[in-house]
Design a protein around this motif. Sequence first.
Motif, PDB file in Angstrom:
ATOM      1  N   ALA A  33       0.839  -1.206   0.000  1.00  0.00           N
ATOM      2  CA  ALA A  33       0.000   0.000   0.000  1.00  0.00           C
ATOM      3  C   ALA A  33       0.868   1.248   0.000  1.00  0.00           C
ATOM      4  O   ALA A  33       0.649   2.175  -0.776  1.00  0.00           O
ATOM      5  CB  ALA A  33      -0.925  -0.005   1.225  1.00  0.00           C
ATOM      6  N   GLU A  68      10.835   2.554   6.653  1.00  0.00           N
ATOM      7  CA  GLU A  68      10.559   1.109   6.760  1.00  0.00           C
ATOM      8  C   GLU A  68      11.422   0.486   7.863  1.00  0.00           C
ATOM      9  O   GLU A  68      12.612   0.773   7.976  1.00  0.00           O
ATOM     10  CB  GLU A  68      10.839   0.442   5.399  1.00  0.00           C
ATOM     11  N   ASP A 112      -3.504  -2.822   5.262  1.00  0.00           N
ATOM     12  CA  ASP A 112      -3.792  -3.679   6.414  1.00  0.00           C
ATOM     13  C   ASP A 112      -3.788  -2.899   7.728  1.00  0.00           C
ATOM     14  O   ASP A 112      -4.386  -3.330   8.708  1.00  0.00           O
ATOM     15  CB  ASP A 112      -2.737  -4.802   6.521  1.00  0.00           C
ATOM     16  N   ALA A 116      -4.736  -7.305  -0.332  1.00  0.00           N
ATOM     17  CA  ALA A 116      -3.862  -6.462  -1.154  1.00  0.00           C
ATOM     18  C   ALA A 116      -4.690  -5.659  -2.157  1.00  0.00           C
ATOM     19  O   ALA A 116      -4.369  -4.508  -2.449  1.00  0.00           O
ATOM     20  CB  ALA A 116      -2.847  -7.328  -1.886  1.00  0.00           C
ATOM     21  N   ARG A 140       4.307 -11.332  -3.652  1.00  0.00           N
ATOM     22  CA  ARG A 140       4.380 -10.063  -2.909  1.00  0.00           C
ATOM     23  C   ARG A 140       5.743  -9.416  -3.126  1.00  0.00           C
ATOM     24  O   ARG A 140       5.852  -8.207  -3.287  1.00  0.00           O
ATOM     25  CB  ARG A 140       4.135 -10.333  -1.419  1.00  0.00           C
ATOM     26  N   ARG A 161      -3.382 -12.779  -5.502  1.00  0.00           N
ATOM     27  CA  ARG A 161      -4.280 -12.804  -6.648  1.00  0.00           C
ATOM     28  C   ARG A 161      -4.866 -11.411  -6.803  1.00  0.00           C
ATOM     29  O   ARG A 161      -5.339 -10.817  -5.826  1.00  0.00           O
ATOM     30  CB  ARG A 161      -5.386 -13.835  -6.397  1.00  0.00           C
TER      31      ARG A 161
HETATM   32  C1  LIG Z   1      -0.384 -16.198   2.767  1.00  0.00           C
HETATM   33  C2  LIG Z   1      -1.099 -14.955   2.359  1.00  0.00           C
HETATM   34  C3  LIG Z   1      -1.783 -14.917   1.145  1.00  0.00           C
HETATM   35  C4  LIG Z   1      -2.436 -13.747   0.735  1.00  0.00           C
HETATM   36  N1  LIG Z   1      -3.090 -13.746  -0.454  1.00  0.00           N
HETATM   37  C5  LIG Z   1      -3.702 -12.615  -0.898  1.00  0.00           C
HETATM   38  C6  LIG Z   1      -4.335 -12.580  -2.200  1.00  0.00           C
HETATM   39  O1  LIG Z   1      -4.334 -13.552  -2.946  1.00  0.00           O
HETATM   40  N2  LIG Z   1      -4.926 -11.410  -2.596  1.00  0.00           N
HETATM   41  C7  LIG Z   1      -4.931 -10.306  -1.782  1.00  0.00           C
HETATM   42  O2  LIG Z   1      -5.492  -9.274  -2.179  1.00  0.00           O
HETATM   43  N3  LIG Z   1      -4.341 -10.306  -0.551  1.00  0.00           N
HETATM   44  C8  LIG Z   1      -3.722 -11.420  -0.086  1.00  0.00           C
HETATM   45  N4  LIG Z   1      -3.097 -11.433   1.131  1.00  0.00           N
HETATM   46  C9  LIG Z   1      -3.109 -10.198   1.971  1.00  0.00           C
HETATM   47  C10 LIG Z   1      -2.011  -9.212   1.563  1.00  0.00           C
HETATM   48  O3  LIG Z   1      -0.738  -9.803   1.670  1.00  0.00           O
HETATM   49  C11 LIG Z   1      -2.060  -7.962   2.455  1.00  0.00           C
HETATM   50  O4  LIG Z   1      -3.364  -7.464   2.528  1.00  0.00           O
HETATM   51  C12 LIG Z   1      -1.153  -6.859   1.923  1.00  0.00           C
HETATM   52  O5  LIG Z   1       0.187  -7.296   1.914  1.00  0.00           O
HETATM   53  C13 LIG Z   1      -1.290  -5.591   2.757  1.00  0.00           C
HETATM   54  O6  LIG Z   1      -0.386  -4.621   2.319  1.00  0.00           O
HETATM   55  P1  LIG Z   1       0.089  -3.459   3.288  1.00  0.00           P
HETATM   56  O7  LIG Z   1       1.025  -2.631   2.483  1.00  0.00           O
HETATM   57  O8  LIG Z   1      -1.056  -2.815   3.934  1.00  0.00           O
HETATM   58  O9  LIG Z   1       0.882  -4.176   4.475  1.00  0.00           O
HETATM   59  P2  LIG Z   1       2.177  -5.065   4.397  1.00  0.00           P
HETATM   60  O10 LIG Z   1       2.344  -5.663   3.057  1.00  0.00           O
HETATM   61  O11 LIG Z   1       2.112  -5.946   5.597  1.00  0.00           O
HETATM   62  O12 LIG Z   1       3.372  -4.022   4.587  1.00  0.00           O
HETATM   63  C14 LIG Z   1       3.648  -3.382   5.809  1.00  0.00           C
HETATM   64  C15 LIG Z   1       5.093  -2.879   5.764  1.00  0.00           C
HETATM   65  O13 LIG Z   1       5.346  -2.111   6.953  1.00  0.00           O
HETATM   66  C16 LIG Z   1       6.546  -2.540   7.542  1.00  0.00           C
HETATM   67  N5  LIG Z   1       6.427  -2.296   8.973  1.00  0.00           N
HETATM   68  C17 LIG Z   1       5.736  -3.037   9.884  1.00  0.00           C
HETATM   69  N6  LIG Z   1       5.838  -2.483  11.104  1.00  0.00           N
HETATM   70  C18 LIG Z   1       6.597  -1.369  10.967  1.00  0.00           C
HETATM   71  C19 LIG Z   1       7.045  -0.379  11.870  1.00  0.00           C
HETATM   72  N7  LIG Z   1       6.718  -0.412  13.175  1.00  0.00           N
HETATM   73  N8  LIG Z   1       7.806   0.638  11.397  1.00  0.00           N
HETATM   74  C20 LIG Z   1       8.144   0.707  10.063  1.00  0.00           C
HETATM   75  N9  LIG Z   1       7.747  -0.223   9.169  1.00  0.00           N
HETATM   76  C21 LIG Z   1       6.974  -1.246   9.614  1.00  0.00           C
HETATM   77  C22 LIG Z   1       6.656  -4.003   7.179  1.00  0.00           C
HETATM   78  O14 LIG Z   1       8.001  -4.474   7.288  1.00  0.00           O
HETATM   79  C23 LIG Z   1       6.118  -3.995   5.742  1.00  0.00           C
HETATM   80  O15 LIG Z   1       7.132  -3.697   4.810  1.00  0.00           O
HETATM   81  C24 LIG Z   1      -2.431 -12.590   1.573  1.00  0.00           C
HETATM   82  C25 LIG Z   1      -1.738 -12.623   2.801  1.00  0.00           C
HETATM   83  C26 LIG Z   1      -1.078 -13.798   3.190  1.00  0.00           C
HETATM   84  C27 LIG Z   1      -0.329 -13.806   4.504  1.00  0.00           C
END
Ligand SMILES: Cc1cc2nc3c(=O)[nH]c(=O)nc-3n(C[C@H](O)[C@H](O)[C@H](O)COP(=O)(O)OP(=O)(O)OC[C@H]3O[C@@H](n4cnc5c(N)ncnc54)[C@H](O)[C@@H]3O)c2cc1C
Length: 411
Positions: A17, A36, A323, A336, A119, A51
């Motif tokens: 995101a 990060e 998330d 995602a 990812r 997906r």
């Molecule tokens: C096995 C699995 C399968 C999935 N399959 C799907 C799918 O098919 N389709 C789909 O839409 N979604 C899927 N998802 C969900 C998807 O992975 C997440 O919704 C998505 O990655 C969320 O993105 P985000 O950027 O919000 O968070 P994240 O990708 O979790 O990124 C958060 C970032 O913040 C960093 N961070 C964390 N804490 C801190 C901190 N305190 N200070 C600084 N940085 C920090 C982390 O290191 C990371 O880089 C799946 C998830 C899993 C586990």
Amino acid sequence: MGSTAQKPILISGAGIASLLFARSLHRQKIPFLVYERDASIVFRAQGYRLRLSAVGLDAIESVLGREDFDRFYDACGKTGGAGFAAIDPLTGETLGVEAPSVSNEPLTSRGGKVVGISRGDMRKIFMEGLEDNVRWSHHVTGYEKTENGVRLIFKDGSKSEEGSMLVGGEGVKSAVAGQLSNGAIKVYDLGSRGIHGQAPTTAFKGLGEGVFRLVDDTTQPNGGKVFIITNVRADDMHDPNINFGWTMGGSPGVIKPENDDYTIIGKPAAKIAKSLTSHWHERVKPLFDNMIEDDAAFWKITCSSPEGVPEWENDPRVTVIGDAVHAMTPAGGNGANTAVRDSDLLGRLVGEVWVQGKGDSWEGVTAAYEKEMREYASAAVKESFGMAMGQFGGDFDLSNAPTVNEYVAPN
Ligand SMILES: Cc1cc2nc3c(=O)[nH]c(=O)nc-3n(C[C@H](O)[C@H](O)[C@H](O)COP(=O)(O)OP(=O)(O)OC[C@H]3O[C@@H](n4cnc5c(N)ncnc54)[C@H](O)[C@@H]3O)c2cc1C
């Protein structure tokens, strides 16, 4: 247009995101900095595939623009098959294509194909051109407001430079989300654990092309359930140098990492995956027998409240995406896809105010974003929670579920 002396927009976390939102700002020439926690863009244990739905692809295309999107889309895997083909893991028998799931959204999203990408690859592509604006090894613990801006606070007590806005995208344990909502944004641990793994394409030969679901709810301990989802792409299935991934989920108590430490990567996760499937049919067993042990990783099933994204007092300078504000179970594959929708929406709203030269106050931007996001994200979380009840075989009583993002209000 905002001036070049403009304070940057601060972004916490360099996940999907955040990076896509940063990409939107980069394209619009709006200054930003990403902080990060990790030391680099590590790819270990990020091999699981996401997906991408039609909505998710549209959002990514809107941010990247035609040319860069075409390159992104080329990097995605495309699989034929209208829906999940069910295979009985004990007999190896194909049971047929499952009826559309609760969402009624087809698995296919473009060109009649199921589109997905790991990812790790997705982050790598989103990161292109942003490298100079990403600060690694910065663990965010909160933020402080200044007279006309905001600063991030890090674990070592240091602070970021002053930004004009802060966008929290640090995933399910977001400190920014906790502080902004005064603890109202909660993410529950549903008790189920999963494992994702990879194996060379040769291990998948017995399946053929398609998206498959395997469910074993008769031979697991204590009446538990184990399921696998995997995706075999026709283009790559004969290349032995390519690995395909699979995702395993278990009802609560079936997959038990030692000390419930689901951050362990590699052999301990591989060992559990192999033992749960050791009696499965030879059509599917090679997925586990031949897995690349070092790449196996646990994951934890978490979900925000299915009642929807809560209300909090709007702050024109601080908001949250992905998330961090709407964690979802993997059921429905929407986490995602909803996260990238946030990045696109917020990026467009920021851009509209920027071109009017009002980028120092960002008036109305976070409120407009949160209003729209609350609607689609609340629906997505609710749907994902409902689907997980069926798929994971848990009743998920949230009144007793621990939260993963305990928020401690400052004194
Ligand atoms: C096995 C699995 C399968 C999935 N399959 C799907 C799918 O098919 N389709 C789909 O839409 N979604 C899927 N998802 C969900 C998807 O992975 C997440 O919704 C998505 O990655 C969320 O993105 P985000 O950027 O919000 O968070 P994240 O990708 O979790 O990124 C958060 C970032 O913040 C960093 N961070 C964390 N804490 C801190 C901190 N305190 N200070 C600084 N940085 C920090 C982390 O290191 C990371 O880089 C799946 C998830 C899993 C586990």
